[in-house]
Design a protein around this motif. Sequence first.
Motif, PDB file in Angstrom:
ATOM      1  N   LYS A 164      -3.451  -1.613  -3.377  1.00  0.00           N
ATOM      2  CA  LYS A 164      -2.138  -2.223  -3.230  1.00  0.00           C
ATOM      3  C   LYS A 164      -1.448  -2.204  -4.581  1.00  0.00           C
ATOM      4  O   LYS A 164      -2.081  -2.376  -5.614  1.00  0.00           O
ATOM      5  CB  LYS A 164      -2.292  -3.679  -2.764  1.00  0.00           C
ATOM      6  CG  LYS A 164      -3.028  -3.827  -1.451  1.00  0.00           C
ATOM      7  CD  LYS A 164      -2.091  -3.769  -0.269  1.00  0.00           C
ATOM      8  CE  LYS A 164      -2.822  -3.982   1.029  1.00  0.00           C
ATOM      9  NZ  LYS A 164      -2.376  -5.182   1.739  1.00  0.00           N
ATOM     10  N   ALA A 219       0.846  -1.179   0.000  1.00  0.00           N
ATOM     11  CA  ALA A 219       0.000   0.000   0.000  1.00  0.00           C
ATOM     12  C   ALA A 219       0.891   1.243   0.000  1.00  0.00           C
ATOM     13  O   ALA A 219       2.068   1.167   0.364  1.00  0.00           O
ATOM     14  CB  ALA A 219      -0.901   0.004   1.229  1.00  0.00           C
ATOM     15  N   THR A 267      -8.383  -0.265   0.516  1.00  0.00           N
ATOM     16  CA  THR A 267      -6.990   0.059   0.255  1.00  0.00           C
ATOM     17  C   THR A 267      -6.616  -0.281  -1.184  1.00  0.00           C
ATOM     18  O   THR A 267      -7.187  -1.173  -1.782  1.00  0.00           O
ATOM     19  CB  THR A 267      -6.065  -0.742   1.180  1.00  0.00           C
ATOM     20  OG1 THR A 267      -6.247  -2.137   0.909  1.00  0.00           O
ATOM     21  CG2 THR A 267      -6.394  -0.491   2.637  1.00  0.00           C
ATOM     22  N   THR A 312      -1.195  -8.934   0.978  1.00  0.00           N
ATOM     23  CA  THR A 312      -1.694  -9.320  -0.331  1.00  0.00           C
ATOM     24  C   THR A 312      -0.621 -10.130  -1.036  1.00  0.00           C
ATOM     25  O   THR A 312       0.484  -9.646  -1.244  1.00  0.00           O
ATOM     26  CB  THR A 312      -2.011  -8.077  -1.182  1.00  0.00           C
ATOM     27  OG1 THR A 312      -2.947  -7.275  -0.488  1.00  0.00           O
ATOM     28  CG2 THR A 312      -2.577  -8.481  -2.520  1.00  0.00           C
TER      29      THR A 312
END
Lengths: 139, 139
Positions: B75, B35, B73, B104
């Motif tokens: 990523k 992120a 979010t 992730t």
Amino acid sequence: MGAQTEFILKTSSLSITSSRKKILEIFLSASTALAHQDIEKLAEQYDRVTIYRTLQTFLDRGIIHTIPTTDNTIKYALCSDDCITSGHHHDNHVHFLCDQCGRTLCLDDVSIPAITLPKGYSMKEINMVVNGICKTCME
Amino acid sequence: MGAQTEFILKTSSLSITSSRKKILEIFLSASTALAHQDIEKLAEQYDRVTIYRTLQTFLDRGIIHTIPTTDNTIKYALCSDDCITSGHHHDNHVHFLCDQCGRTLCLDDVSIPAITLPKGYSMKEINMVVNGICKTCME
DNA sequence: GTAACTGCAAAATATTTGCATCCTT
DNA sequence: AAGGATGCAAATATTTTGCAGTTAC
């Protein structure tokens, strides 16, 4: 219409308030998934904070769910009936994100194929998002 | 290491600057998608605005791509080699989002099955994201 | 009547823009 | 030297929180 929104709220044991009904009606009559901003415009009589809290409540109760997108927006859509009752959420269809008009569409007829995860992973939810140009924009 | 980052930048005809190299190095040594905030922490010597602009530049050149997530979010992850050269981006593997540790992961060995869109839709990109508990958290 | 919900104000975060300066080529 | 990249300041935009007043049951 009013009956349907009240039924949904009762089913989730939420108190019936005008803002909740309004936001549910927006979802029921929307043909696409909606961003917070879309809802803000369509329910402008209500405070932005109320919309944040209402969306969060609906998410918690499984009335709506988020659809992952590749741009930086979150889109919300109503869960289908079996989704509400089954406890934890799973949409089984593919979502389509039109790069031209920006709409997020549920492709109800295209179901997500099964995949096999590597050993040791547990699956809770699966999402499939296709980007491209939608039917309307292609014409 | 330095050589690899410079090669990537040259390939995309970007000038070689220390912030770009640093951010590329972070991606190269990361085992998961990152992120904006993660990068900010790992490259704290650089201004937040520079990170915004660098990520945008990398996205434009197809050096990195965004991974859709169900939380709010975004990523970012490096594109694979064939991805950079092929002009427009497509990761062919499934991404896994761990609900417990929040990481992730790219499941390089799990490829996205083909689907058939309804008539009139054109596909540019396809993403598949699985939520659940990852291997590490299961142990 | 009580608990929950809403609106307003304000705080906290996140993102974008303008501009002067510095660095890469 | 010239164009592009960076850092800083500041403007916007987004999201969260606290609290007092209002509404649903």
